[in-house]
Design an enzyme around this catalytic site. Structure first.
Site, PDB file in Angstrom:
ATOM      1  N   GLU A 185       7.505  27.047 -55.516  1.00 56.58           N
ATOM      2  CA  GLU A 185       8.242  27.969 -54.648  1.00 56.58           C
ATOM      3  C   GLU A 185       9.655  27.420 -54.429  1.00 56.58           C
ATOM      4  OE1 GLU A 185       7.448  30.451 -50.575  1.00 56.58           O
ATOM      5  OE2 GLU A 185       7.020  28.306 -50.525  1.00 56.58           O
ATOM      6  N   GLU A 198      -0.088  30.812 -42.570  1.00 52.39           N
ATOM      7  CA  GLU A 198       0.615  31.709 -43.506  1.00 52.39           C
ATOM      8  C   GLU A 198       1.656  30.844 -44.191  1.00 52.39           C
ATOM      9  OE1 GLU A 198       3.317  33.558 -45.221  1.00 52.39           O
ATOM     10  OE2 GLU A 198       3.949  34.291 -43.253  1.00 52.39           O
ATOM     11  N   LYS A 239       6.936  26.843 -30.822  1.00 51.81           N
ATOM     12  CA  LYS A 239       8.019  25.978 -31.306  1.00 51.81           C
ATOM     13  C   LYS A 239       8.785  26.689 -32.404  1.00 51.81           C
ATOM     14  CE  LYS A 239       8.621  23.025 -34.551  1.00 51.81           C
ATOM     15  NZ  LYS A 239      10.078  23.089 -34.858  1.00 51.81           N
ATOM     16  N   CYS A 269       8.584  34.187 -47.925  1.00 49.17           N
ATOM     17  CA  CYS A 269       7.366  33.593 -48.490  1.00 49.17           C
ATOM     18  C   CYS A 269       6.694  34.522 -49.493  1.00 49.17           C
ATOM     19  CB  CYS A 269       6.394  33.236 -47.375  1.00 49.17           C
ATOM     20  SG  CYS A 269       6.067  34.582 -46.222  1.00 49.17           S
TER      21      CYS A 269
END
Length: 478
Positions: A389, A258, A184, A292
């Site tokens: 973040e 992750e 996906k 990331c």
């Protein structure tokens, strides 16, 4: 900053890629409509132009794709590794042949500069397929025992920041080890995955081995929860990763996550300043900071803070923000209106908490989603912008006096994905690196990737490794 050298426009041609008005789901080797007929639009972040209409997969479509993958698994897993390798090699070569087309497509759908998709993303995509093609007939020698077996059907959910590269990270090792895939892509960047489906057909990949299901979070949730999926791989936010872990808990599904990061870039007083500045810029402003493992926390030794910040501000003033298809562009568009709102909110919070904000003089385009490169000084570890973040072109600057203080501040995070160390002393690099709780540590560089090297994190940055020999284990019954 004014310059005697002006850059003439150098646009890449859009004509190299032909985007259809609409796309279906890719199931069992064919493009098909969603069972309930739902569709959504994918938009170019730099212009807000609608690029195409895409079918939106529902639970029935997920079930159909998983069953197609299950059926294909019997023959695909029975193939000798050398035969599977042939398909992977073909895919890698086709990606190389179509790299210009795919780079333009990725830039249009994602918003990142063409020089990044052309010079970083696409070469790495092909390299991952080449690398894992080489492993397909050598699994007995990978260190996981004799005759390791594939798991079955892999359900994979990928993010929007590196759509095609994350696809390669997931699909290449899965196919090399004999698994079949239902993937996906992110709802804001589905096009390159759908073009990859065409690459699979061009390579003659057997039907059902790879299935592509565009959709929103509910599509991914249905895929993760499907009882006939044996392996789940997810790259994305920590919050969604936690939801997936809860869903998979108590099942026999193998899981790799992750997730987010808040990477520390540590600059010592003996570091080469100009080289460090380039690494800092690459660490946080590459792909507009939507990485990331971005070096979003700069830890600079107190004695060189002023010198380094002066040099960094001069360098930021030379960055060019604008049309991502222009080969001169350094800073492209933010991927979506939602992500831009999140960045803006966190930056405003940083100012409200007392951080000192600075951005170079920068004219933002009138249409699209844009945010100027930004750095914050007067930041402490208590500031939200130093903890959360942001996933945007925003750098928080903190200082330290001793190596032990640098390590303590770098490790004072719920994340543990990446870090960078800048110093001329090799002994210091080894000493500091051994104490950092981060999955990937760069020395005197940042954001360098290679398919032979494992990648992953600790703590809330997830678990498991992708890339390298280590990336095979997640797809094998060992």
């Amino acid at each position: 900053m004014a310059s005697v050298f002006e850059y003439a426009p150098a646009p890449e041609s859009r004509s190299v890629v032909d985007i259809a008005p609409s796309y279906g789901l890719f199931i069992d080797g064919e493009f098909v409509e969603a069972a309930d007929g739902k569709v959504f639009k994918t938009v170019s972040p730099s212009t807000e132009e609608v690029l195409s209409e895409v079918a939106q997969a529902g639970e029935a479509d997920v079930d159909r794709a998983v069953q197609a993958a299950r059926k294909a698994f019997e023959k695909w897993s029975a193939l000798p590794g050398a035969e599977r390798a042939k398909y992977l090699f073909r895919i890698a070569r086709i990606i190389q042949e179509r790299s210009r087309e795919l780079a333009v497509l990725e830039t249009l759908d994602n918003g990142k500069p063409i020089k990044e998709t052309r010079d970083a993303d696409l070469p790495l995509v092909a390299a991952h397929f080449f690398y894992y093609a080489g492993w397909a007939d050598k699994l007995d020698h990978a260190g996981f025992g004799a005759n390791p077996r594939p798991l079955g059907v892999a359900g994979q959910v990928i993010p929007w920041n590196f759509p095609l590269l994350m696809l390669a990270w997931k699909i290449a090792p899965a196919l090399a080890t004999g698994n079949t895939v239902v993937l996906k892509p992110a709802e804001t960047t589905p096009l390159s995955a759908l073009f990859f489906a065409d690459v699979c057909r061009q390579a003659g990949l057997p039907k059902g081995v790879v299935n592509i299901l565009p959709g929103y979070g509910d599509t991914g949730a249905a895929l993760v929860a499907h009882p006939d999926v044996n392996k789940v791989a997810f790259t994305g936010s920590t919050a969604v990763g936690k939801q997936i872990a809860r869903t998979v808990a108590g099942t026999r599904k193998k899981l790799t996550l992750e997730l987010g990061g808040k990477g520390a870039n540590i600059v010592f007083d003996d570091a080469p300043i100009d080289q460090a500045v380039e690494g800092i810029v690459n660490g946080i402003f590459f792909n507009q900071g939507q990485v990331c493992c971005a070096g979003s926390r700069l830890l600079v030794q107190e004695s060189i803070q002023d010198e380094l910040l002066d040099s960094l501000k001069r360098r930021l003033s030379t960055l060019r923000l604008g049309d991502p298809l222009d080969k001169n562009t350094d800073i492209g568009a933010i991927n979506s209106e939602e992500q831009l709102a999140r960045i803006t909110s966190l930056v405003e919070k940083g100012e409200a908490e007392g951080g000192e904000r600075w951005s170079p003089a920068c004219e933002l385009p009138e249409s699209g989603y844009w945010f100027a490169p930004t750095l914050f000084t007067n930041v402490t570890q208590a500031h939200t912008i130093a903890r959360d973040e942001i996933f945007g072109p925003v750098l928080s600057v903190l200082t330290f006096r001793t190596p032990d203080e640098a390590v303590a501040k770098a490790n004072n995070s719920q994340y543990g994905l990446s870090a960078g160390i800048w110093t001329e002393k090799g002994s210091r690099i080894l000493a500091v690196a051994s104490k950092l709780r981060a999955g990937v540590i760069w020395s005197n560089t940042f954001n360098k990737f290679d398919p032979t090297s494992p990648f992953g994190g600790y703590k809330e940055s997830g678990f498991g490794r992708e890339g390298g020999r280590h990336g095979l284990e997640a797809y094998l019954d060992v």
